[in-house]
Every structure is written in C-alpha cells, then in structure tokens.
Design a protein around this motif. Structure first.
Motif, PDB file in Angstrom:
ATOM      1  N   PHE A 144     -17.330  -7.668  -4.445  1.00 40.72           N
ATOM      2  CA  PHE A 144     -16.888  -6.296  -4.606  1.00 40.72           C
ATOM      3  C   PHE A 144     -17.354  -5.493  -3.401  1.00 40.72           C
ATOM      4  O   PHE A 144     -18.554  -5.444  -3.109  1.00 40.72           O
ATOM      5  N   LEU A 145     -16.415  -4.845  -2.706  1.00 34.61           N
ATOM      6  CA  LEU A 145     -16.690  -4.187  -1.435  1.00 34.61           C
ATOM      7  C   LEU A 145     -16.689  -2.674  -1.568  1.00 34.61           C
ATOM      8  O   LEU A 145     -16.295  -2.113  -2.588  1.00 34.61           O
ATOM      9  N   SER A 146     -17.096  -2.008  -0.486  1.00 35.28           N
ATOM     10  CA  SER A 146     -17.236  -0.557  -0.487  1.00 35.28           C
ATOM     11  C   SER A 146     -15.901   0.115  -0.802  1.00 35.28           C
ATOM     12  O   SER A 146     -14.831  -0.409  -0.528  1.00 35.28           O
ATOM     13  N   GLY A 147     -16.008   1.284  -1.407  1.00 35.56           N
ATOM     14  CA  GLY A 147     -14.817   2.018  -1.798  1.00 35.56           C
ATOM     15  C   GLY A 147     -14.253   1.604  -3.135  1.00 35.56           C
ATOM     16  O   GLY A 147     -13.264   2.170  -3.591  1.00 35.56           O
ATOM     17  N   SER A 148     -14.880   0.627  -3.774  1.00 32.19           N
ATOM     18  CA  SER A 148     -14.408   0.139  -5.068  1.00 32.19           C
ATOM     19  C   SER A 148     -15.171   0.812  -6.204  1.00 32.19           C
ATOM     20  O   SER A 148     -16.264   1.345  -6.016  1.00 32.19           O
ATOM     21  N   ARG A 149     -14.594   0.743  -7.395  1.00 31.86           N
ATOM     22  CA  ARG A 149     -15.300   1.124  -8.613  1.00 31.86           C
ATOM     23  C   ARG A 149     -15.258  -0.062  -9.556  1.00 31.86           C
ATOM     24  O   ARG A 149     -14.168  -0.518  -9.930  1.00 31.86           O
ATOM     25  N   PRO A 170     -22.053 -15.747  -7.501  1.00 30.47           N
ATOM     26  CA  PRO A 170     -21.255 -15.507  -8.713  1.00 30.47           C
ATOM     27  C   PRO A 170     -20.747 -14.070  -8.812  1.00 30.47           C
ATOM     28  O   PRO A 170     -19.577 -13.823  -9.096  1.00 30.47           O
ATOM     29  N   VAL A 171     -21.663 -13.105  -8.602  1.00 29.92           N
ATOM     30  CA  VAL A 171     -21.323 -11.680  -8.632  1.00 29.92           C
ATOM     31  C   VAL A 171     -22.001 -11.049  -7.422  1.00 29.92           C
ATOM     32  O   VAL A 171     -23.221 -11.115  -7.285  1.00 29.92           O
ATOM     33  N   HIS A 172     -21.205 -10.419  -6.559  1.00 25.89           N
ATOM     34  CA  HIS A 172     -21.719 -10.007  -5.249  1.00 25.89           C
ATOM     35  C   HIS A 172     -21.201  -8.605  -4.923  1.00 25.89           C
ATOM     36  O   HIS A 172     -20.005  -8.411  -4.687  1.00 25.89           O
ATOM     37  N   PHE A 173     -22.108  -7.639  -4.923  1.00 21.13           N
ATOM     38  CA  PHE A 173     -21.779  -6.297  -4.451  1.00 21.13           C
ATOM     39  C   PHE A 173     -22.134  -6.256  -2.968  1.00 21.13           C
ATOM     40  O   PHE A 173     -23.306  -6.181  -2.597  1.00 21.13           O
ATOM     41  N   HIS A 174     -21.107  -6.320  -2.109  1.00 22.70           N
ATOM     42  CA  HIS A 174     -21.284  -6.588  -0.676  1.00 22.70           C
ATOM     43  C   HIS A 174     -21.120  -5.307   0.138  1.00 22.70           C
ATOM     44  O   HIS A 174     -20.036  -4.719   0.190  1.00 22.70           O
ATOM     45  N   ASN A 194     -25.467 -20.634  -6.751  1.00 19.74           N
ATOM     46  CA  ASN A 194     -26.022 -19.874  -5.634  1.00 19.74           C
ATOM     47  C   ASN A 194     -26.301 -18.450  -6.119  1.00 19.74           C
ATOM     48  O   ASN A 194     -25.441 -17.593  -6.038  1.00 19.74           O
ATOM     49  N   ARG A 195     -27.483 -18.223  -6.677  1.00 15.76           N
ATOM     50  CA  ARG A 195     -27.879 -16.931  -7.231  1.00 15.76           C
ATOM     51  C   ARG A 195     -27.090 -16.620  -8.518  1.00 15.76           C
ATOM     52  O   ARG A 195     -26.265 -17.401  -8.982  1.00 15.76           O
ATOM     53  N   TRP A 196     -27.386 -15.430  -9.084  1.00 13.08           N
ATOM     54  CA  TRP A 196     -26.600 -14.890 -10.197  1.00 13.08           C
ATOM     55  C   TRP A 196     -25.859 -13.636  -9.754  1.00 13.08           C
ATOM     56  O   TRP A 196     -24.656 -13.607  -9.715  1.00 13.08           O
ATOM     57  N   ILE A 197     -26.617 -12.591  -9.416  1.00 15.87           N
ATOM     58  CA  ILE A 197     -25.989 -11.347  -8.971  1.00 15.87           C
ATOM     59  C   ILE A 197     -26.715 -10.846  -7.733  1.00 15.87           C
ATOM     60  O   ILE A 197     -27.948 -10.806  -7.687  1.00 15.87           O
ATOM     61  N   THR A 198     -25.941 -10.496  -6.703  1.00 19.95           N
ATOM     62  CA  THR A 198     -26.505 -10.057  -5.432  1.00 19.95           C
ATOM     63  C   THR A 198     -26.155  -8.599  -5.176  1.00 19.95           C
ATOM     64  O   THR A 198     -24.987  -8.212  -5.193  1.00 19.95           O
ATOM     65  N   HIS A 199     -27.203  -7.803  -4.961  1.00 24.93           N
ATOM     66  CA  HIS A 199     -27.059  -6.422  -4.497  1.00 24.93           C
ATOM     67  C   HIS A 199     -27.225  -6.445  -2.976  1.00 24.93           C
ATOM     68  O   HIS A 199     -28.299  -6.784  -2.474  1.00 24.93           O
ATOM     69  N   HIS A 200     -26.194  -6.067  -2.236  1.00 21.72           N
ATOM     70  CA  HIS A 200     -26.263  -6.094  -0.776  1.00 21.72           C
ATOM     71  C   HIS A 200     -25.757  -4.752  -0.243  1.00 21.72           C
ATOM     72  O   HIS A 200     -24.584  -4.427  -0.395  1.00 21.72           O
ATOM     73  N   GLY A 201     -26.670  -4.003   0.355  1.00 23.49           N
ATOM     74  CA  GLY A 201     -26.269  -2.716   0.902  1.00 23.49           C
ATOM     75  C   GLY A 201     -25.694  -1.791  -0.154  1.00 23.49           C
ATOM     76  O   GLY A 201     -24.671  -1.145   0.081  1.00 23.49           O
ATOM     77  N   ILE A 202     -26.351  -1.703  -1.301  1.00 20.47           N
ATOM     78  CA  ILE A 202     -25.837  -0.934  -2.428  1.00 20.47           C
ATOM     79  C   ILE A 202     -26.913   0.004  -2.938  1.00 20.47           C
ATOM     80  O   ILE A 202     -28.109  -0.324  -2.921  1.00 20.47           O
TER      81      ILE A 202
END
Length: 360
Positions: A144-149, A170-174, A194-202
């Motif tokens: 999920f990328l910037s500008g999304s809801r 699996p779940v990636h806020f990129h 590879n992980r469960w949920i990643t918060h990246h730049g969020i």
C-alpha cells in the motif's frame, strides 16, 4: 470472499513482481465478520488434553486456532481445529502435543496471571498466495503506497510474503506517509514467509487486535526510523522464526523479534509476543533514519519514548525486551544506547527518562 494470487513469483510487472495486491493512490476497504481475534486460557491445558477452557470468545465448530507455547521452546505452539463448543469450553480435533500453562504467580507480593494465548486464524475474507507458495516460500504480497486510504478489518492473509526479498511482505505500508485515515485491525496473518506487517515511512497508523502466526524474520516491523505516531494496541504475535544465511531480508533477521521498532516515538500498548527465536520486543535504533527515509534532523537514539505499557513477552530465545544493537546505514548491527533528550540531537538538552511500564 477468497482472493488467490497465482503468479509464479518470477515475473515482474510495474516493479511489484507478479503475485501481488497493490494500492497506489487508491482506496481499499475490506470488512469481514466481526470476530474475537484472540483470547487466553483460563486453566492449564495438559499434554493430551482435547478441551480448552477459554476467556471470552465467539468461535465456532471448524474454526482453526493456534495455542501459544508456554515453554522455553517457541515452536511448541500448536495449530488446532474446533470440533465442539460448550460456552467457554471448546473441543479440539486432536490431543495436545504439549502442556500449555495457565496460572497465577506471586512475585514480591504481587500476583501476575500468566496464561497461554489462543488466536483465531480463519476469517470470511481471505487474501492468499497459491498452494505452490508453501513449497517455494514465495507467497503473495500486499503493498500500500502513499496517497492511499486503507481500511482492513476481519481479513485473513495466508501464504503471503516472499522469503529473503526486500519489500515483499504479507502486509506492507510502503513510504505511506500520514495514515490518520487508515487502519488495520482484527485481522489474521499466518503461514508467512517474510515478516507479518511492515510499517515503512508511515506515520499515525492504527494497528489493533490482530493475530499473527508463524513467519521468518521479524514480525510486526517498523523499518527505517521515521515511523512515528503509530498506535499498535492489543496485538498478538506467535512464532517469529530466525532466517538462515541466504534467505535473510536484513542481517538482523537471523535474530527474529516479534516486534521491531526503529523509532521510540510510537504508542505500544497491550501487545503480546508469544514465541520468537530471539526477542519479544526490540528497539533497534539507528542514529538517523535509514534508506529512503534518511533525515539528518531525526535522531531515534535521542527521541523520547511515547508509550510502552502493559505489554507481555514469553517463550522467546534471548530477551523479552531488547534495547540495543541499532542498525548502521548498511543494516548491519552495532552496539548502541538509548539516550532520550528533550531536543533530540542537542547533547546539551536535558535528558528525558523513558518509562517502560507494566511489562510482563
């Protein structure tokens, strides 16, 4: 509703691979049935038992659950199917291979109740990698990328993540930015690679009451060090396995933690780490944010702690709470410290005492 991601894992379309669900500037709303995501035992379940006595739940016959290890070995978590329900007692499809503890201990005059956690895997909305994922460890991934809801609730993510591949989780806020209008709650993630949920730049994301089971490397992961203002409340993670040489996404994945934070300015309350090869909660603080999030004005090692309260860790291989070994710019680890100040980066600024409260 079941969405199966059928790519081979070897192709590449638009830079996302060929086995993905990506939202780039759009809206995604998934709301499954409201279910109790996880609960605890109310009495010890001995080896060989076929019944579990639970706290609150709404589970049904044929629901698939996991009971956490209460031993020194995190792999003693067990996956089970419910065959009968009688109020708060459920019958399971096979005798337990291990004892799972529930009791009250007294330490220095204070009583602490310690009971195995039990989580619900199945949901009525499922996003999954295809069956070949289990052999190749190349599952689907959701980015999920910037500008999304993004508003996801009551959804199951299965056979997701791609072993050893950066950015394939699996779940990636990129590089998502402000997530005040998004949330991820009461979901399950399991059979992950590879992980469960990643918060990246969020920033300002809400992750509430999820249950995650079995992955390689760190589980709930805040990546670079500019992830601040996020709220992680009431989540359960069971069985974060260490990666092996050749399949590590980052060097520290050979010491898997259920929760990994690169900045202390996040609200971490009521979470449970129930089984990991290394740590329950790990604050691995770089000097400045890493990778594309680099900002010389952000100092994670000197940033005051927002809140760490009422969290629990057990059945982990090394540390329940680790505050050391920060990442260098190349993601290798160095011995470090946590030295929060009122003005991060100003060594003349007064110290701020970090308070890790009610930690079991």
């Amino acid at each position: 509703l079941t969405i199966t991601l059928n790519g081979s894992g070897n192709g590449d379309f638009h830079g996302y691979g060929d086995k993905y669900l990506v939202v780039a500037g759009g809206r995604l709303n998934l709301h499954g049935a409201k279910r109790v995501s996880w609960t605890r035992l109310t009495q010890t379940a001995p080896k060989g038992a076929t019944k579990l006595h639970l706290q609150n739940h709404d589970w049904k016959v044929d629901d698939v659950i996991v009971i956490s290890s209460t031993d020194f070995r995190p792999e003693q978590a067990e996956e089970l199917r419910i065959t009968g329900v009688n109020s708060n007692t459920v019958t399971i499809d096979k005798p337990l291979d291990y004892m799972h503890y529930c009791g009250t201990e007294t330490y220095k005059g204070r009583e602490i109740t310690e009971c195995a956690e039990v989580g619900l895997l199945r949901r009525n909305i499922t996003i999954r990698g295809n069956s070949a994922s289990a052999e190749t460890l190349i599952g689907g991934h959701a980015m999920f990328l910037s500008g999304s809801r993004i508003r996801i609730e009551g959804t199951e993510f299965k056979r997701m993540g791609q072993v050893g591949r950066l950015g394939r989780y699996p779940v990636h806020f990129h590089l998502f930015g402000d997530a005040s209008d998004s949330y991820f709650k009461n979901n399950s993630i399991w059979q992950a690679y590879n992980r469960w949920i990643t918060h990246h730049g969020i920033q300002n994301m809400r992750v509430y009451k999820n249950f995650a089971y079995d992955t390689l490397g760190h589980g709930y992961y805040m990546e670079d060090g500019n992830e601040v203002g996020n709220r992680m409340v009431g989540n359960l993670g069971v069985l974060a396995r260490e990666g092996q040489e050749g399949n590590l996404t980052t060097p520290s994945d050979d010491r898997a933690a259920v929760y990994w934070f690169a900045n202390p300015d996040n609200y971490i309350v009521g979470n449970v780490a129930a089984g990991a090869d290394h740590s329950g909660f790990w604050y691995s603080l770089p000097e400045h944010p890493l990778g594309p999030s680099f900002d010389p004005n952000i100092w994670p090692r000197q940033t005051p702690l927002d809140k760490f309260h009422n969290n629990t860790a057990h059945s982990v291989g090394f540390a329940g709470l680790m505050i050391d070994l920060g990442e260098r710019p190349d993601r290798t680890l160095e011995t470090t410290w946590y030295n929060p100040r009122e003005i991060p980066g100003d060594n003349n600024s007064p110290h701020v005492t970090p308070k890790f409260t009610e930690f079991t």
